[in-house]
Design a protein around this motif. Structure first.
Motif: not given
Length: 154
Positions: A37-41, A134-135
Protein backbone atom coordinates in the motif's frame (compact mmCIF):
# COMPACT_ATOMS: atom_id res chain seq x y z
CA UNK A 1 18.27 -10.33 24.12
CA UNK A 2 19.07 -8.93 20.69
CA UNK A 3 21.78 -10.36 18.49
CA UNK A 4 24.95 -8.27 18.41
CA UNK A 5 26.27 -7.60 14.93
CA UNK A 6 29.45 -5.80 13.91
CA UNK A 7 28.70 -2.72 11.79
CA UNK A 8 30.13 -4.47 8.73
CA UNK A 9 27.53 -7.22 9.09
CA UNK A 10 24.45 -5.07 8.44
CA UNK A 11 23.35 -2.40 5.97
CA UNK A 12 22.95 1.21 7.06
CA UNK A 13 21.06 3.98 5.29
CA UNK A 14 21.38 7.64 6.23
CA UNK A 15 18.29 9.64 5.31
CA UNK A 16 17.22 13.24 5.93
CA UNK A 17 13.68 14.63 6.12
CA UNK A 18 12.04 18.04 6.38
CA UNK A 19 9.09 18.86 8.59
CA UNK A 20 7.35 21.76 6.88
CA UNK A 21 4.32 23.26 8.59
CA UNK A 22 2.58 26.47 7.60
CA UNK A 23 -0.85 27.86 8.36
CA UNK A 24 -1.74 24.74 10.37
CA UNK A 25 -0.90 22.36 7.52
CA UNK A 26 1.95 19.91 7.00
CA UNK A 27 3.52 19.02 3.66
CA UNK A 28 3.58 15.27 2.97
CA UNK A 29 4.57 13.09 0.03
CA UNK A 30 2.88 9.86 -1.03
CA UNK A 31 5.43 7.03 -0.76
CA UNK A 32 4.88 4.41 -3.45
CA UNK A 33 7.59 1.79 -2.76
CA UNK A 34 5.60 -0.37 -0.36
CA UNK A 35 4.23 -3.22 -2.41
CA UNK A 36 1.14 -3.61 -0.23
CA UNK A 37 0.00 0.00 0.00
CA UNK A 38 0.96 3.60 -0.53
CA UNK A 39 1.48 5.72 2.58
CA UNK A 40 2.13 9.38 3.32
CA UNK A 41 5.60 10.37 4.49
CA UNK A 42 7.66 13.45 5.16
CA UNK A 43 9.51 14.80 2.13
CA UNK A 44 13.07 13.54 2.21
CA UNK A 45 15.06 10.40 1.71
CA UNK A 46 18.47 8.87 1.25
CA UNK A 47 21.53 11.08 1.55
CA UNK A 48 23.97 10.63 -1.32
CA UNK A 49 27.55 9.62 -0.52
CA UNK A 50 29.16 13.02 -1.01
CA UNK A 51 26.42 15.26 0.33
CA UNK A 52 25.68 16.36 3.87
CA UNK A 53 22.40 15.44 5.54
CA UNK A 54 21.37 19.10 5.13
CA UNK A 55 22.09 19.03 1.40
CA UNK A 56 20.23 15.72 1.08
CA UNK A 57 17.14 17.07 2.82
CA UNK A 58 17.01 20.17 0.60
CA UNK A 59 17.53 18.11 -2.58
CA UNK A 60 14.94 15.51 -1.64
CA UNK A 61 12.29 18.13 -0.82
CA UNK A 62 12.87 19.74 -4.22
CA UNK A 63 12.63 16.37 -6.03
CA UNK A 64 9.51 15.20 -4.20
CA UNK A 65 7.52 18.43 -3.87
CA UNK A 66 8.89 21.05 -6.28
CA UNK A 67 9.62 23.41 -3.40
CA UNK A 68 12.93 25.03 -2.52
CA UNK A 69 13.43 25.11 1.24
CA UNK A 70 15.65 26.61 3.85
CA UNK A 71 16.34 24.43 6.85
CA UNK A 72 15.50 26.18 10.11
CA UNK A 73 17.16 23.75 12.48
CA UNK A 74 17.85 20.21 13.50
CA UNK A 75 14.83 18.61 15.16
CA UNK A 76 16.35 15.26 16.07
CA UNK A 77 17.37 11.77 15.00
CA UNK A 78 15.68 8.39 14.89
CA UNK A 79 17.08 4.93 14.30
CA UNK A 80 15.22 1.78 13.41
CA UNK A 81 16.47 -1.78 12.95
CA UNK A 82 14.71 -3.99 10.42
CA UNK A 83 15.44 -7.74 10.31
CA UNK A 84 16.14 -9.37 6.93
CA UNK A 85 12.58 -10.77 6.65
CA UNK A 86 11.10 -7.29 7.09
CA UNK A 87 13.03 -5.61 4.28
CA UNK A 88 11.52 -4.55 0.95
CA UNK A 89 13.90 -6.71 -1.10
CA UNK A 90 15.03 -10.28 -0.30
CA UNK A 91 18.32 -10.33 1.64
CA UNK A 92 19.97 -12.03 4.58
CA UNK A 93 21.27 -8.75 6.05
CA UNK A 94 19.75 -6.71 8.85
CA UNK A 95 19.09 -3.05 8.05
CA UNK A 96 19.66 0.00 10.24
CA UNK A 97 17.86 3.18 9.21
CA UNK A 98 19.31 6.44 10.54
CA UNK A 99 16.91 9.34 10.00
CA UNK A 100 17.71 13.01 10.51
CA UNK A 101 14.78 15.43 10.90
CA UNK A 102 14.98 19.15 10.14
CA UNK A 103 12.52 21.96 10.46
CA UNK A 104 12.22 23.83 7.16
CA UNK A 105 10.41 26.68 5.45
CA UNK A 106 9.59 27.19 1.80
CA UNK A 107 11.61 29.86 0.01
CA UNK A 108 10.64 29.17 -3.63
CA UNK A 109 9.35 26.76 -6.21
CA UNK A 110 5.82 25.46 -6.63
CA UNK A 111 4.03 22.29 -5.63
CA UNK A 112 4.61 19.56 -8.23
CA UNK A 113 4.57 15.77 -8.21
CA UNK A 114 7.76 13.74 -8.49
CA UNK A 115 7.99 11.67 -11.67
CA UNK A 116 9.69 8.28 -11.64
CA UNK A 117 10.75 8.42 -8.00
CA UNK A 118 9.79 6.90 -4.68
CA UNK A 119 6.87 9.32 -4.29
CA UNK A 120 4.22 10.30 -6.80
CA UNK A 121 2.26 13.07 -5.13
CA UNK A 122 2.84 15.86 -2.61
CA UNK A 123 0.04 17.57 -0.72
CA UNK A 124 -0.67 19.87 2.22
CA UNK A 125 -2.78 18.36 5.00
CA UNK A 126 -4.35 20.08 8.00
CA UNK A 127 -2.52 18.92 11.11
CA UNK A 128 -5.88 17.86 12.52
CA UNK A 129 -6.26 15.26 9.71
CA UNK A 130 -2.85 13.59 9.96
CA UNK A 131 -3.99 10.99 12.53
CA UNK A 132 -6.50 9.61 10.01
CA UNK A 133 -4.04 9.28 7.10
CA UNK A 134 -2.34 6.06 6.03
CA UNK A 135 1.21 7.13 6.93
CA UNK A 136 4.64 5.90 7.91
CA UNK A 137 5.62 6.28 11.55
CA UNK A 138 8.24 8.92 10.81
CA UNK A 139 5.48 11.47 10.14
CA UNK A 140 4.48 11.16 13.79
CA UNK A 141 8.12 11.28 14.88
CA UNK A 142 8.80 14.46 12.89
CA UNK A 143 5.68 16.21 14.16
CA UNK A 144 6.46 15.16 17.74
CA UNK A 145 10.00 16.54 17.44
CA UNK A 146 8.66 19.78 15.97
CA UNK A 147 6.15 20.14 18.78
CA UNK A 148 9.01 19.71 21.27
CA UNK A 149 10.17 23.11 20.03
CA UNK A 150 13.60 22.23 18.78
CA UNK A 151 13.25 24.29 15.58
CA UNK A 152 10.70 26.63 14.04
CA UNK A 153 9.34 25.14 10.80
CA UNK A 154 6.71 27.79 10.09
Amino acid sequence: MTEELHYTEYDTRLAAYAVIVRDGQVLLALWNEAADRKRWTLPGGGVDLYETPEEGAVREVREETGYDVELTGLLGLETDVIPPEGRQRPTDRTFKAVRVFYGARIVGGELTAEVGGSTDEARWFPLTEVADLPRVSMVDTGLRLLAAGRADAS
